[in-house]
Structures are given as structure tokens and as C-alpha cells.
Design a protein around this motif. Sequence first.
Motif, PDB file in Angstrom:
ATOM      1  N   THR A  22      -3.920 -11.508  -8.645  1.00  0.00           N
ATOM      2  CA  THR A  22      -3.345 -10.204  -8.351  1.00  0.00           C
ATOM      3  C   THR A  22      -4.420  -9.141  -8.534  1.00  0.00           C
ATOM      4  O   THR A  22      -5.098  -9.121  -9.562  1.00  0.00           O
ATOM      5  CB  THR A  22      -2.159  -9.897  -9.288  1.00  0.00           C
ATOM      6  N   VAL A  23      -4.567  -8.283  -7.536  1.00  0.00           N
ATOM      7  CA  VAL A  23      -5.532  -7.188  -7.592  1.00  0.00           C
ATOM      8  C   VAL A  23      -4.776  -5.889  -7.343  1.00  0.00           C
ATOM      9  O   VAL A  23      -4.042  -5.766  -6.354  1.00  0.00           O
ATOM     10  CB  VAL A  23      -6.639  -7.336  -6.528  1.00  0.00           C
ATOM     11  N   GLU A  24      -4.969  -4.934  -8.237  1.00  0.00           N
ATOM     12  CA  GLU A  24      -4.376  -3.605  -8.056  1.00  0.00           C
ATOM     13  C   GLU A  24      -5.498  -2.575  -8.070  1.00  0.00           C
ATOM     14  O   GLU A  24      -6.362  -2.607  -8.947  1.00  0.00           O
ATOM     15  CB  GLU A  24      -3.376  -3.294  -9.166  1.00  0.00           C
ATOM     16  N   ALA A  25      -5.473  -1.683  -7.079  1.00  0.00           N
ATOM     17  CA  ALA A  25      -6.452  -0.600  -7.010  1.00  0.00           C
ATOM     18  C   ALA A  25      -5.702   0.715  -7.169  1.00  0.00           C
ATOM     19  O   ALA A  25      -4.708   0.962  -6.478  1.00  0.00           O
ATOM     20  CB  ALA A  25      -7.192  -0.620  -5.681  1.00  0.00           C
ATOM     21  N   THR A  77      -1.244   4.327  -6.873  1.00  0.00           N
ATOM     22  CA  THR A  77      -1.608   2.961  -6.498  1.00  0.00           C
ATOM     23  C   THR A  77      -2.021   2.963  -5.036  1.00  0.00           C
ATOM     24  O   THR A  77      -1.250   3.360  -4.165  1.00  0.00           O
ATOM     25  CB  THR A  77      -0.421   1.999  -6.703  1.00  0.00           C
ATOM     26  N   LEU A  78      -3.251   2.547  -4.775  1.00  0.00           N
ATOM     27  CA  LEU A  78      -3.738   2.459  -3.407  1.00  0.00           C
ATOM     28  C   LEU A  78      -3.233   1.185  -2.757  1.00  0.00           C
ATOM     29  O   LEU A  78      -2.702   1.206  -1.654  1.00  0.00           O
ATOM     30  CB  LEU A  78      -5.262   2.505  -3.376  1.00  0.00           C
ATOM     31  N   SER A  98       0.849  -1.178   0.000  1.00  0.00           N
ATOM     32  CA  SER A  98       0.000   0.000   0.000  1.00  0.00           C
ATOM     33  C   SER A  98       0.889   1.234   0.000  1.00  0.00           C
ATOM     34  O   SER A  98       1.085   1.878   1.031  1.00  0.00           O
ATOM     35  CB  SER A  98      -0.913  -0.024   1.231  1.00  0.00           C
ATOM     36  N   PRO A  99       1.460   1.570  -1.147  1.00  0.00           N
ATOM     37  CA  PRO A  99       2.435   2.656  -1.199  1.00  0.00           C
ATOM     38  C   PRO A  99       1.879   4.021  -0.797  1.00  0.00           C
ATOM     39  O   PRO A  99       2.622   4.869  -0.321  1.00  0.00           O
ATOM     40  CB  PRO A  99       2.915   2.657  -2.645  1.00  0.00           C
ATOM     41  N   ARG A 136      -5.149   6.742   2.606  1.00  0.00           N
ATOM     42  CA  ARG A 136      -5.498   8.163   2.658  1.00  0.00           C
ATOM     43  C   ARG A 136      -5.800   8.702   1.259  1.00  0.00           C
ATOM     44  O   ARG A 136      -5.184   8.318   0.282  1.00  0.00           O
ATOM     45  CB  ARG A 136      -4.368   8.953   3.303  1.00  0.00           C
ATOM     46  N   LEU A 137      -6.746   9.576   1.202  1.00  0.00           N
ATOM     47  CA  LEU A 137      -7.098  10.281  -0.020  1.00  0.00           C
ATOM     48  C   LEU A 137      -7.204  11.757   0.311  1.00  0.00           C
ATOM     49  O   LEU A 137      -7.538  12.126   1.443  1.00  0.00           O
ATOM     50  CB  LEU A 137      -8.458   9.818  -0.552  1.00  0.00           C
TER      51      LEU A 137
END
Length: 160
Positions: A71-74, A80-81, A32-33, A37-38
Motif C-alpha cells: 500500500t502506498v499513500e501520497a 491525500t493525492l 485519487s480523491p 491537481r495542486l
Amino acid sequence: MNEVRAAEPEANAIGVQVSLQSVYLKDCSYESPNGPRLPTNQAWEPKFQLNMNTSTEELSPEAREVLLTVTVEAKQGDATLYLVEVKQAGLFTISGASGEDLKRLVGSFCPGVLFPYAREVISDLIVKGGFPNFLLPLVNFDALFSQAQQSQTPQPNLVN
């Protein structure tokens, strides 16, 4: 490590038997780089990318280890979340199957058995990382297998 053991094999009308000996988490990673937080003015509207791969290792004439990698990327915009990769494995014994039936079992049926376990691990990692719950959609492994088989089949040359 969760391990599931099956006592009785399943048989179909043509004598093929498939038995799930155990299910286990072979490897997983969570990154979670940018954290959960947003910016305060930004709505939660991530874009998801899902990749899946299966492989198999023959341990004996009837025993196979089947590995499902998900593999899941959001991403939110360019950020990248989180990135989650889970390698869910299962030990299957398969008897009475050969050729195309065996390929279909290890390429479609076995990953279909492993998918709910991988789906649960991914969801747990995402929630423990501080993000809203995310549940992978159901997957039609028969359709994916058929699609992969068609892409491997040489197409006839229509040019004379």
C-alpha cells in the motif's frame, strides 16, 4: 492478467527446491480523491507512506500461494493525492524445506520474487492516474523477516 510460469525448480546445496509456478495480480485499487491537481503556488513535495504485508496459504504439502500486499499513500499537506493497494500473488512449490527454512522462504524469498511485479503495477497505476512516475525503493525482505521474527520472540524477563 500477467502470468509467469517457471519450468525448472531452483535447488540449493542442502536439497531445498523452490519453483515459481505462476505470478498473478490478485487485487488492486487506486484512489485519487484530490486528483493530480495542486494549487498553482504549491510545489510538488508529497510525503509517502509505504506499508507491506505478506501472507501464505498452504494449498498442498509442497504448494503455497504467497500474497504480497503493498500500500502506498501520497499526501501533500493534509490532502491525500493518491492511495494505491496491490495484492500480488504467486504460486510456489517448495520441497525439502521444513521448520525455519520454510518460514524464511515464504516470509522473505517468495515476497522478494513478487515485489518487482507489484512495484511495476503500482508505478503504472500512479502514472495512469496523471501523477509523476513513482518507483518504490528496493526492499530487503531478509532484514524485514528477521526483524519480524525478533519482535515475535519473547524477550527474557530481567526482573527477579
